[in-house]
Design a protein around this motif. Structure first.
Motif, PDB file in Angstrom:
ATOM      1  N   MET A 398       6.906   1.155 -16.079  1.00 55.97           N
ATOM      2  CA  MET A 398       5.932   0.597 -17.017  1.00 55.97           C
ATOM      3  C   MET A 398       6.125  -0.901 -17.245  1.00 55.97           C
ATOM      4  O   MET A 398       5.574  -1.452 -18.178  1.00 55.97           O
ATOM      5  N   ASP A 399       6.926  -1.549 -16.403  1.00 58.90           N
ATOM      6  CA  ASP A 399       7.142  -2.982 -16.545  1.00 58.90           C
ATOM      7  C   ASP A 399       6.259  -3.731 -15.543  1.00 58.90           C
ATOM      8  O   ASP A 399       5.371  -3.155 -14.912  1.00 58.90           O
ATOM      9  N   ASP A 400       6.529  -5.046 -15.407  1.00 57.20           N
ATOM     10  CA  ASP A 400       5.717  -5.857 -14.499  1.00 57.20           C
ATOM     11  C   ASP A 400       5.877  -5.412 -13.048  1.00 57.20           C
ATOM     12  O   ASP A 400       4.903  -5.438 -12.272  1.00 57.20           O
ATOM     13  N   ALA A 401       7.100  -5.022 -12.671  1.00 58.49           N
ATOM     14  CA  ALA A 401       7.317  -4.577 -11.295  1.00 58.49           C
ATOM     15  C   ALA A 401       6.479  -3.341 -10.982  1.00 58.49           C
ATOM     16  O   ALA A 401       5.865  -3.233  -9.910  1.00 58.49           O
ATOM     17  N   GLY A 402       6.439  -2.392 -11.927  1.00 58.87           N
ATOM     18  CA  GLY A 402       5.612  -1.212 -11.721  1.00 58.87           C
ATOM     19  C   GLY A 402       4.135  -1.539 -11.674  1.00 58.87           C
ATOM     20  O   GLY A 402       3.373  -0.951 -10.895  1.00 58.87           O
ATOM     21  N   ASP A 403       3.717  -2.489 -12.499  1.00 61.84           N
ATOM     22  CA  ASP A 403       2.312  -2.882 -12.506  1.00 61.84           C
ATOM     23  C   ASP A 403       1.921  -3.507 -11.176  1.00 61.84           C
ATOM     24  O   ASP A 403       0.861  -3.198 -10.618  1.00 61.84           O
ATOM     25  N   HIS A 404       2.782  -4.387 -10.639  1.00 58.15           N
ATOM     26  CA  HIS A 404       2.501  -4.988  -9.336  1.00 58.15           C
ATOM     27  C   HIS A 404       2.508  -3.932  -8.229  1.00 58.15           C
ATOM     28  O   HIS A 404       1.708  -4.016  -7.289  1.00 58.15           O
ATOM     29  N   ALA A 405       3.408  -2.962  -8.334  1.00 60.32           N
ATOM     30  CA  ALA A 405       3.468  -1.916  -7.313  1.00 60.32           C
ATOM     31  C   ALA A 405       2.197  -1.078  -7.312  1.00 60.32           C
ATOM     32  O   ALA A 405       1.665  -0.731  -6.252  1.00 60.32           O
ATOM     33  N   ARG A 406       1.688  -0.729  -8.491  1.00 63.21           N
ATOM     34  CA  ARG A 406       0.472   0.087  -8.567  1.00 63.21           C
ATOM     35  C   ARG A 406      -0.750  -0.679  -8.085  1.00 63.21           C
ATOM     36  O   ARG A 406      -1.677  -0.104  -7.506  1.00 63.21           O
ATOM     37  N   ARG A 407      -0.778  -1.980  -8.345  1.00 65.99           N
ATOM     38  CA  ARG A 407      -1.934  -2.774  -7.936  1.00 65.99           C
ATOM     39  C   ARG A 407      -1.807  -3.320  -6.531  1.00 65.99           C
ATOM     40  O   ARG A 407      -2.701  -4.015  -6.050  1.00 65.99           O
ATOM     41  N   SER A 408      -0.702  -3.008  -5.871  1.00 66.77           N
ATOM     42  CA  SER A 408      -0.465  -3.539  -4.535  1.00 66.77           C
ATOM     43  C   SER A 408      -1.554  -3.096  -3.564  1.00 66.77           C
ATOM     44  O   SER A 408      -1.944  -1.926  -3.523  1.00 66.77           O
ATOM     45  N   VAL A 409      -2.027  -4.039  -2.776  1.00 70.32           N
ATOM     46  CA  VAL A 409      -3.022  -3.719  -1.752  1.00 70.32           C
ATOM     47  C   VAL A 409      -2.425  -2.776  -0.716  1.00 70.32           C
ATOM     48  O   VAL A 409      -3.114  -1.888  -0.184  1.00 70.32           O
ATOM     49  N   VAL A 410      -1.138  -2.939  -0.441  1.00 72.97           N
ATOM     50  CA  VAL A 410      -0.482  -2.078   0.545  1.00 72.97           C
ATOM     51  C   VAL A 410      -0.475  -0.630   0.062  1.00 72.97           C
ATOM     52  O   VAL A 410      -0.780   0.297   0.825  1.00 72.97           O
ATOM     53  N   ARG A 411      -0.141  -0.407  -1.223  1.00 73.36           N
ATOM     54  CA  ARG A 411      -0.111   0.960  -1.738  1.00 73.36           C
ATOM     55  C   ARG A 411      -1.516   1.566  -1.762  1.00 73.36           C
ATOM     56  O   ARG A 411      -1.709   2.724  -1.354  1.00 73.36           O
ATOM     57  N   LYS A 412      -2.473   0.808  -2.228  1.00 81.63           N
ATOM     58  CA  LYS A 412      -3.837   1.337  -2.267  1.00 81.63           C
ATOM     59  C   LYS A 412      -4.349   1.608  -0.857  1.00 81.63           C
ATOM     60  O   LYS A 412      -5.010   2.628  -0.607  1.00 81.63           O
ATOM     61  N   GLY A 413      -4.062   0.692   0.064  1.00 80.39           N
ATOM     62  CA  GLY A 413      -4.475   0.925   1.444  1.00 80.39           C
ATOM     63  C   GLY A 413      -3.808   2.155   2.038  1.00 80.39           C
ATOM     64  O   GLY A 413      -4.444   2.931   2.769  1.00 80.39           O
ATOM     65  N   TYR A 414      -2.527   2.348   1.721  1.00 83.82           N
ATOM     66  CA  TYR A 414      -1.796   3.518   2.205  1.00 83.82           C
ATOM     67  C   TYR A 414      -2.430   4.806   1.682  1.00 83.82           C
ATOM     68  O   TYR A 414      -2.701   5.744   2.446  1.00 83.82           O
ATOM     69  N   LEU A 415      -2.670   4.866   0.377  1.00 81.21           N
ATOM     70  CA  LEU A 415      -3.217   6.082  -0.215  1.00 81.21           C
ATOM     71  C   LEU A 415      -4.639   6.358   0.261  1.00 81.21           C
ATOM     72  O   LEU A 415      -4.994   7.498   0.601  1.00 81.21           O
ATOM     73  N   TYR A 416      -5.463   5.318   0.313  1.00 76.67           N
ATOM     74  CA  TYR A 416      -6.840   5.545   0.747  1.00 76.67           C
ATOM     75  C   TYR A 416      -6.918   5.869   2.244  1.00 76.67           C
ATOM     76  O   TYR A 416      -7.808   6.621   2.676  1.00 76.67           O
ATOM     77  N   LEU A 417      -6.009   5.326   3.028  1.00 80.03           N
ATOM     78  CA  LEU A 417      -5.976   5.685   4.447  1.00 80.03           C
ATOM     79  C   LEU A 417      -5.640   7.160   4.621  1.00 80.03           C
ATOM     80  O   LEU A 417      -6.274   7.869   5.423  1.00 80.03           O
ATOM     81  N   LEU A 418      -4.662   7.639   3.856  1.00 81.59           N
ATOM     82  CA  LEU A 418      -4.324   9.059   3.937  1.00 81.59           C
ATOM     83  C   LEU A 418      -5.446   9.934   3.393  1.00 81.59           C
ATOM     84  O   LEU A 418      -5.726  11.011   3.934  1.00 81.59           O
ATOM     85  N   LEU A 419      -6.098   9.493   2.316  1.00 80.23           N
ATOM     86  CA  LEU A 419      -7.232  10.251   1.798  1.00 80.23           C
ATOM     87  C   LEU A 419      -8.351  10.336   2.835  1.00 80.23           C
ATOM     88  O   LEU A 419      -8.971  11.398   3.027  1.00 80.23           O
ATOM     89  N   PHE A 420      -8.625   9.231   3.490  1.00 78.36           N
ATOM     90  CA  PHE A 420      -9.645   9.224   4.536  1.00 78.36           C
ATOM     91  C   PHE A 420      -9.272  10.179   5.663  1.00 78.36           C
ATOM     92  O   PHE A 420     -10.106  10.976   6.132  1.00 78.36           O
ATOM     93  N   ALA A 421      -8.006  10.106   6.107  1.00 83.18           N
ATOM     94  CA  ALA A 421      -7.562  10.996   7.177  1.00 83.18           C
ATOM     95  C   ALA A 421      -7.646  12.458   6.750  1.00 83.18           C
ATOM     96  O   ALA A 421      -8.040  13.328   7.541  1.00 83.18           O
ATOM     97  N   CYS A 422      -7.286  12.741   5.504  1.00 80.61           N
ATOM     98  CA  CYS A 422      -7.343  14.120   5.017  1.00 80.61           C
ATOM     99  C   CYS A 422      -8.784  14.616   4.912  1.00 80.61           C
ATOM    100  O   CYS A 422      -9.077  15.778   5.243  1.00 80.61           O
ATOM    101  N   VAL A 423      -9.691  13.768   4.445  1.00 84.52           N
ATOM    102  CA  VAL A 423     -11.098  14.174   4.360  1.00 84.52           C
ATOM    103  C   VAL A 423     -11.646  14.477   5.749  1.00 84.52           C
ATOM    104  O   VAL A 423     -12.342  15.485   5.964  1.00 84.52           O
ATOM    105  N   VAL A 424     -11.342  13.615   6.710  1.00 80.17           N
ATOM    106  CA  VAL A 424     -11.776  13.879   8.083  1.00 80.17           C
ATOM    107  C   VAL A 424     -11.146  15.169   8.603  1.00 80.17           C
ATOM    108  O   VAL A 424     -11.800  15.982   9.268  1.00 80.17           O
ATOM    109  N   GLY A 425      -9.850  15.379   8.290  1.00 80.31           N
ATOM    110  CA  GLY A 425      -9.194  16.608   8.706  1.00 80.31           C
ATOM    111  C   GLY A 425      -9.818  17.845   8.087  1.00 80.31           C
ATOM    112  O   GLY A 425      -9.950  18.886   8.745  1.00 80.31           O
TER     113      GLY A 425
END
Length: 638
Positions: A398-425
């Motif tokens: 819940m600190d600044d490090a966690g906030d940056h991690a949640r808003r990270s483009v890399v994390r969002k890209g990772y999760l949405y890439l897996l969601l896309f792959a799962c939807v296609v699957g």
């Protein structure tokens, strides 16, 4: 236009120089041919034609580039000229090393009593062919090297030269490392073969080829790597260069991928043997020696460059950049681990279904998928857990490090890439399940309908679970972000100032802020309420106002942020600002305030290029859907 002209002249000069060099090499090889014949005649004709064609074209274009470089300093120290000089340097030195390696390779094979024709490099060549190529390429290198040396000597700003030299060195680093890996693989194959079968005609070529590659690659790699390390110690820009970081990540991740895939194949072979495959221990090592020979050097590369990558990240003084680089590596490994784990579970599930349908005893045809699934799971699951769990822990803070991690483009890209792959699957697996169900209902004969339906349903269930898990992770990020951002919004009181005749602007911005940031305090003042306005500025973090109001207010003593909206008004013309609808300006003002409250940089929204990007993304999505539709349609038709 000038850049296009420059590119044309340097490109033609590069191509024509290569034509001349290899034409001269062909002529030199004919001089060493002791038995002239049809082949020599063809070689002579091709060499003469290449030289006659290449020389005038090269002289014309190279003369023009040199004249422009003498007359214009910007032309001389342009990035394109530096690229040409280092590209031509690489183009003549790489063949030189390759031909020296061919000489060494054949020499070592002859020394250990093996036919030189079995050499990996230059097996069908003679010493005169390699020597001619070495001499001609070195002469060409000496000619162009002087131009490069003069540019370095006279350059006041060597940024372009430094960038291309860095790229040039990393190309040699990758080349030397590749030679080393190939050499180690060959030597280890000889060792494994000799340990169980003894050294012989079959294994000795591996030893000769491996030693030649190691003798050529090891000094080259050590020299280039030491040079790069020394340059990084002397120059902070060199150490923080994007190219250096990219190469370290490339080597670490590529070697990790190679190790995991090769190790899973090797473990699968071992499990098949343990599950009853008929072969002796010596045969197992012999048959899988190539895999084991590859895993060992790539594991060393992964360990070494993984450590170098970690040291590079730790040396970053910028904390957000350091965390972002570390996060990028973690998500790359996590993606590799989760895909391997999923495939392992899928194969293991199919094998278990086969066992339940047939018999509890492991049949021969189940042995391979069962061993493959267990191997993928044994390799992928530890990698996924070791990388994913720290990333999740960081995102839940819940600190600044966690906030940056949640808003990270890399994390969002990772999760949405897996969601896309799962939807296609899900689409594919559900389509297969419905196809089999409909086919059975329509009377199409199936040998084992229970097996087919069970495997299709298991695939659908597994990919659905993967989708739900990562969807919950994404929603958890949203909940954590709302809690953290709510506190940031509450500590960012905002003042909206508006002229009385345009009172609708205040309500619209306040409603937009209420909708996007409910906990953000909003105070509204009109232009005539100057005494009240000055009294509120002590705690206000940002002031939102139309440009016409900003011109009339004296806020020189105000230390907060000023959000000025180019709202259309009579007698005010905003040059260089596109005319936009009031509703769009209201939303943009609310967005700017929200970003300021969250400590993020405020940037203008995308224009035409973002629209183009959306269109291209939509076209790609339609292409993917059409491919999936054609696959399902072909299945139904067949």
């Amino acid at each position: 236009m000038r850049s296009v002209r420059r590119f044309y002249f340097y490109l033609v000069a590069f191509v024509s120089a290569q034509v001349i060099i290899w034409g001269v090499i062909s002529l030199a090889r004919t001089l060493c041919d002791v038995a002239p014949g049809a082949a020599t005649t063809n070689l002579l004709a091709s060499g003469l034609s290449l030289v006659l064609v290449g020389v005038p074209i090269f002289l014309l274009h190279w003369t023009v580039t040199q004249r422009d470089a003498r007359q214009d300093e910007a032309e001389r120290f342009s990035r394109l000229r530096a690229l040409f000089l280092y590209a031509i340097r690489l183009a003549v030195l790489l063949p030189t090393v390759q031909n020296l390696l061919a000489l060494l390779n054949r020499g070592l094979l002859g020394w250990i009593g093996v036919s030189p024709n079995l050499a990996l490099i230059g097996g069908g060549q003679g010493w005169e062919d390699n020597l001619a190529a070495v001499v001609v390429n070195l002469i060409a290198w000496a000619c162009f090297e002087r131009a490069l040396w003069l540019d370095w000597r006279d350059a006041e700003d060597a940024t372009s030269l430094g960038e291309l030299r860095r790229l040039y060195r990393f190309v040699w680093l990758l080349y030397g490392l590749t030679l080393n890996v190939i050499g180690v693989v060959q030597v280890l194959r000889f060792v494994f073969h000799a340990a169980f079968e003894g050294a012989g005609v079959t294994s000795l070529p591996w030893l000769g080829n491996g030693l030649a590659f190691m003798l050529a690659g090891a000094p080259l790699w050590i020299w280039v790597w030491v040079t790069l390390q020394q340059a990084a110690c002397r120059d902070a820009e060199e150490k923080r260069s994007i190219l250096r970081v990219a190469i370290l990540y490339l080597l670490a991740l590529a070697s990790a991928f190679s190790v995991l895939i090769s190790a899973s194949v090797f473990i699968s072979a071992g499990l098949r043997w343990a599950l009853g495959e008929n072969q002796a221990a010596a045969d197992f090592i012999f048959n899988n020696g190539a895999l084991l020979s590859f895993v060992i050097p790539m594991g060393v590369v992964w360990a070494y460059f993984g450590k170098q990558r970690a040291l590079q990240v730790q040396s970053e003084s910028d904390v957000p950049r350091r965390a972002g680089l570390q996060r990028l590596y973690g998500y790359a490994l996590s993606l590799l681990g989760t895909l391997t784990t999923f495939l392992g579970l899928l194969q293991l599930t199919f094998a278990m279904i086969d066992m339940l349908v047939d018999t509890i005893v492991i049949p021969a045809f189940v042995r391979a998928p069962l061993a493959s699934g267990l191997a993928l799971l044994a390799v992928g699951l530890p990698v996924w857990l070791a990388s994913w769990r720290p990333l999740q822990t960081e995102a839940h803070r819940m600190d600044d490090a966690g906030d940056h991690a949640r808003r990270s483009v890399v994390r969002k890209g990772y999760l949405y890439l897996l969601l896309f792959a799962c939807v296609v699957g899900i689409m594919v697996s559900a389509g297969m399940l419905f196809y089999h169900l409909i086919s059975i209902m329509l009377g199409q004969p199936y040998d084992e309908p229970v097996r087919v339906l069970a495997q299709s349903g298991a695939a659908l269930l597994l990919v659905t679970n993967w989708l739900v898990y990562h969807l919950l992770a994404l929603r958890g990020d949203g909940r954590q972000a709302q809690l953290a951002l709510g506190e940031e919004h509450a500590a960012f009181p905002t003042l909206i100032v508006q002229a009385t005749e345009h009172g609708g602007f205040t309500e619209q911005v306040a409603l937009a802020l209420k909708r996007t940031a409910p906990r953000l305090p909003v105070v509204i003042h009109y232009l005539e309420d100057v005494p009240g306005l000055l009294g509120d500025l002590g705690t206000v973090k940002a002031v939102v106002m139309p440009a016409e109001v900003a011109l009339q207010l004296d806020l020189k003593d105000y230390a907060g942020q000023r959000v000025v909206v180019p709202l259309h008004a009579e007698k005010y013309i905003w040059c260089g600002v596109a005319r936009r609808k009031p509703a769009e300006l209201v939303e943009e003002a609310a967005r700017s305030v929200r970003l300021l409250a969250e400590g993020q940089p405020v940037s203008a929204p995308g224009g035409a290029w973002m629209i183009v990007g959306y269109i291209l993304a939509g076209l790609v999505g339609l292409q993917i859907l059409s491919i999936l539709g054609s696959i399902l349609f072909s299945l139904v038709i067949d």
